[in-house]
Design a protein around this motif. Structure first.
Motif, short mmCIF file in Angstrom:
data_model
loop_
_atom_site.label_atom_id
_atom_site.label_comp_id
_atom_site.label_asym_id
_atom_site.label_seq_id
_atom_site.Cartn_x
_atom_site.Cartn_y
_atom_site.Cartn_z
N ARG A 1 -25.24 3.61 -20.21
CA ARG A 1 -23.98 2.75 -20.62
C ARG A 1 -22.76 2.29 -19.18
NH1 ARG A 1 -21.45 6.86 -24.80
NH2 ARG A 1 -22.94 6.72 -27.02
N LYS A 2 -23.03 3.00 -18.17
CA LYS A 2 -22.86 2.75 -16.85
C LYS A 2 -24.09 2.88 -15.89
CE LYS A 2 -20.15 1.56 -13.11
NZ LYS A 2 -18.93 2.39 -12.94
N LEU A 3 -24.22 1.98 -15.03
CA LEU A 3 -25.83 1.63 -14.19
C LEU A 3 -24.53 1.15 -12.41
CD1 LEU A 3 -28.67 1.58 -13.41
CD2 LEU A 3 -28.56 -1.05 -13.64
N PHE A 4 -25.13 2.63 -11.95
CA PHE A 4 -24.72 1.99 -10.78
C PHE A 4 -26.23 1.38 -9.60
CE2 PHE A 4 -21.80 5.81 -12.01
CZ PHE A 4 -20.64 4.57 -11.22
N VAL A 5 -25.89 1.01 -8.95
CA VAL A 5 -26.84 -0.22 -8.03
C VAL A 5 -26.78 0.61 -6.83
CG1 VAL A 5 -28.41 -1.64 -7.46
CG2 VAL A 5 -28.13 -1.56 -10.03
N LEU A 6 -27.39 1.76 -5.46
CA LEU A 6 -26.21 1.37 -4.68
C LEU A 6 -28.00 0.93 -3.52
CD1 LEU A 6 -25.53 4.93 -5.92
CD2 LEU A 6 -24.09 3.41 -5.63
N GLY A 7 -27.24 0.89 -2.56
CA GLY A 7 -28.45 1.30 -1.35
C GLY A 7 -29.40 -0.20 -0.37
N GLY A 8 -29.54 -0.61 0.25
CA GLY A 8 -30.13 -1.20 0.50
C GLY A 8 -29.23 -2.30 1.51
#
Length: 328
Positions: A183-190
């Motif tokens: 329900r919640k997606l964190f897209v982290l980095g790069g």
């Protein structure tokens, strides 16, 4: 003191002097006793053939009596005939073999690498230590892990890994069981990636994209997540244990986040101690914990990391190899 292939010396990073590798041999003998080499062939030379490193190491062994310990992050590359890696692989194998022979001890991150390096250098002293987390190793209680929301997911890593993982995540999102559906997606980095931004525009769930996030902020977010999605392998037939060279995967385990792959994998084990999983979601089948089992498996992954992959575990191994006392 650190040495790199940079052309200049004299920098100071985190209180440590940084030298050019070319200048390392000119340093007084009392300046350092031992050398810990991080061998990443493409990090030393853009085609993965660092001949200059080999000449420096040979002279170093001739001049110095201390130990040379090499951490092999890569051995050699592979690829189809239209890629340079295909044609350069024999040279890369020669260089890695030569570095292994020059080393008093070698450290690799997986059984796959250990078997291959021992085949290349039969008399090598090879130790296995997975790559540790690059964003910290928080102390987590079982209650903290149990209290997480099973619907909070993360994709974490470098630019290419994040984009590749997000593409497969979009395709397989409908196949994730309801009890843990994101329900919640964190897209982290790069680095900031327009392609990643585009992939998130019409995603059916709430997302939070944070490129170039600090280690501390990434750690705080991962401490709230239950699952992490990894499309790490370009080919599904690669042994899953190879992912133990990934600091992003290590970061997930260090935070008790359950890694999930877009394909079935092989068991990850060190000295007979199995990491739970690998868990996967495919179009026609899946093997992934439900909300009821999630907390225990997350805690088991966290505990396995502490036993086998933590930075403290790696440091103890290096200290033992070099022969230093813990108090020195």
């Amino acid at each position: 003191m650190f040495a790199t292939f940079k052309t200049s010396s004299g920098e100071n990073v985190g209180g440590y002097e940084v030298l050019s590798l070319d200048c390392l041999l000119d340093e007084p003998s009392g300046k350092y006793d031992h050398v810990l080499l991080h061998y990443v062939n493409y990090g030393f030379q853009k085609r993965g053939v660092p001949f200059r490193l080999l000449s420096i190491l040979r002279e170093l062994r001739r001049q110095r009596q201390g130990k040379l310990v090499t951490i092999f992050h890569e051995l050699y590359a592979s690829g189809p005939p239209w890629k340079s890696a295909f044609w350069l692989q024999p040279v890369q194998i020669h260089l890695a073999t030569s570095v292994g022979r020059l080393s008093d001890a070698c450290i690799v991150s997986s059984d796959n690498f250990r078997r291959e390096l021992q085949r290349m250098v039969p008399n090598a002293h090879v130790e296995l230590h997975p790559v540790p987390s690059g964003i910290g190793e928080p102390s987590l209680s079982s209650n903290h892990i149990a209290g997480r929301d099973p619907h909070r997911w993360a994709i974490f890593g470098g630019r290419a890994l994040v984009e590749r993982s997000l593409r497969s995540f979009r395709q397989l999102l409908p196949r994730i069981p309801d009890s843990i559906v994101p329900r919640k997606l964190f897209v982290l980095g790069g680095e900031d990636n327009p392609a990643t931004q585009t992939l998130l525009v019409d995603l059916a769930i709430q997302s939070d994209y944070r490129p170039r996030i600090t280690a501390a902020d990434a750690s705080e977010i991962l401490k709230t997540c239950s699952f992490g999605w990894f499309n790490y392998f370009h080919r599904p037939d690669v042994e899953t244990s190879v992912i133990l060279k990934s600091s992003a995967f290590a970061s997930a385990c260090a935070h008790g986040v359950i890694p999930v792959f877009p394909h079935r994998g092989s068991t990850i084990s060190i000295d007979g101690d199995h990491l739970p999983g690998p868990f996967f979601v495919e179009q026609d089948r899946s093997e992934i914990p439900d909300a009821h089992d999630r907390a225990k498996i997350s805690a088991d992954i966290y505990d396995w990391y502490q036993r086998h992959a933590s930075s403290e575990h790696l440091i103890r191994g290096i200290v033992e190899i070099i022969g230093l006392s813990a108090a020195r």
